[in-house]
Scaffold this active site. Structure first.
Site, mmCIF file in Angstrom:
data_model
loop_
_atom_site.group_PDB
_atom_site.id
_atom_site.type_symbol
_atom_site.label_atom_id
_atom_site.label_comp_id
_atom_site.label_asym_id
_atom_site.label_seq_id
_atom_site.Cartn_x
_atom_site.Cartn_y
_atom_site.Cartn_z
ATOM 1 C CB SER A 1 47.239 0.133 5.171
ATOM 2 O OG SER A 1 46.332 1.189 5.466
ATOM 3 C CG ASN A 2 43.376 1.830 2.085
ATOM 4 O OD1 ASN A 2 43.033 2.732 2.397
ATOM 5 N ND2 ASN A 2 42.279 0.909 2.533
ATOM 6 C CB ALA A 3 46.556 5.818 -0.710
ATOM 7 C CB SER A 4 41.962 5.735 3.151
ATOM 8 O OG SER A 4 41.030 6.480 3.958
ATOM 9 C CB ALA B 1 39.437 3.060 2.294
#
Ligand code: C5P
Length: 218
Positions: A23-26, A92
């Site tokens: 995943s990502n930090a959104s 994101a």
């Protein structure tokens, strides 16, 4: 009649096994701020929300659809696109997903070496799908880059056939504030000062509604 806005928000998760994911930090804060700004302008909102701590309430004028992966997000967008005058892709989205999702948790002891390889495949591009299938709808995207922000954003605006792109530098992710540059299809550029995501959202919603009104009268 109220203007209808479809928004994607937050990150997506691409599972490797039942308990691990890419995943990502959104944070989903921008998506939430966009929903609130749209509701203040008396718009009707559908938000397709990836997993994040941010809460968006289901109300009469705001339908929240919770999704996990990019493929789920695309399905929800496909189902709801016909209801939208404006599409805002604030999510994101994970560009890649594991080619194989292990049925059971991957165990260390089952792996013979100190490295393992996860093969990734490209995810569908949701906003590109929207641009390809749009009728008289406004499509707004985001670009977040660690270098060459404006030139990459301009390329994305063209490639994804957007009406407007919101270009943010990488400090924006998870932050309360942002200082984006809005780049429009007609070549206009508007640089915003560092302000709260709520103020940025108000600006994006107002600009999107403005574009929608011009398209509608054409
Ligand atoms: O290509 P990139 O991910 O940087 O583009 C950002 C824009 O494209 C965002 O508006 C994002 O929501 C959208 N996007 C998408 N589907 C993807 C990748 C990005 O809708 N698979």
């Amino acid at each position: 009649m109220a203007i209808k806005i479809l928004i994607t928000s937050g990150p997506t998760r691409e599972y490797i096994d039942p308990v691990r994911f890419i995943s990502n930090a959104s944070s989903g804060k921008m998506g939430k701020a966009l929903v609130e700004a749209a509701l203040k302008q008396k718009c009707e909102v559908i938000v397709v929300k990836g997993p994040s701590a941010v809460e968006i309430k289901n109300t009469k004028n705001c339908k929240v659809i919770d999704v996990i992966s990019t493929k789920d997000m695309l399905s929800a967008v496909k189902e709801n696109l016909k209801f939208a005058d404006i599409f805002i892709g604030a999510a994101a989205v994970s560009d890649y997903r594991p080619a194989i999702v292990a049925k059971n948790k991957i165990k260390k002891k089952n792996v013979g070496s100190n490295t393992i390889t996860v093969k990734l495949v490209k995810n569908p591009d949701i906003i590109k799908y929207v641009s390809l299938h749009k009728k008289k709808q406004v499509v707004v995207g985001f670009a977040l880059e660690t270098k060459n922000l404006i030139s990459y954003a301009k390329t994305k605006l063209k490639e994804k056939k957007l009406d407007m792109i919101v270009a943010n530098d990488s400090s924006t992710i998870s932050s309360k504030n942002s200082a984006p540059t809005l780049i429009f299809k007609n070549g206009n550029i508007k640089k915003l000062n560092l302000v709260s995501k709520e103020k940025v959202a108000k600006e994006i919603i107002n600009e999107s509604i403005g574009i929608f009104k011009t398209i509608k009268t054409c």
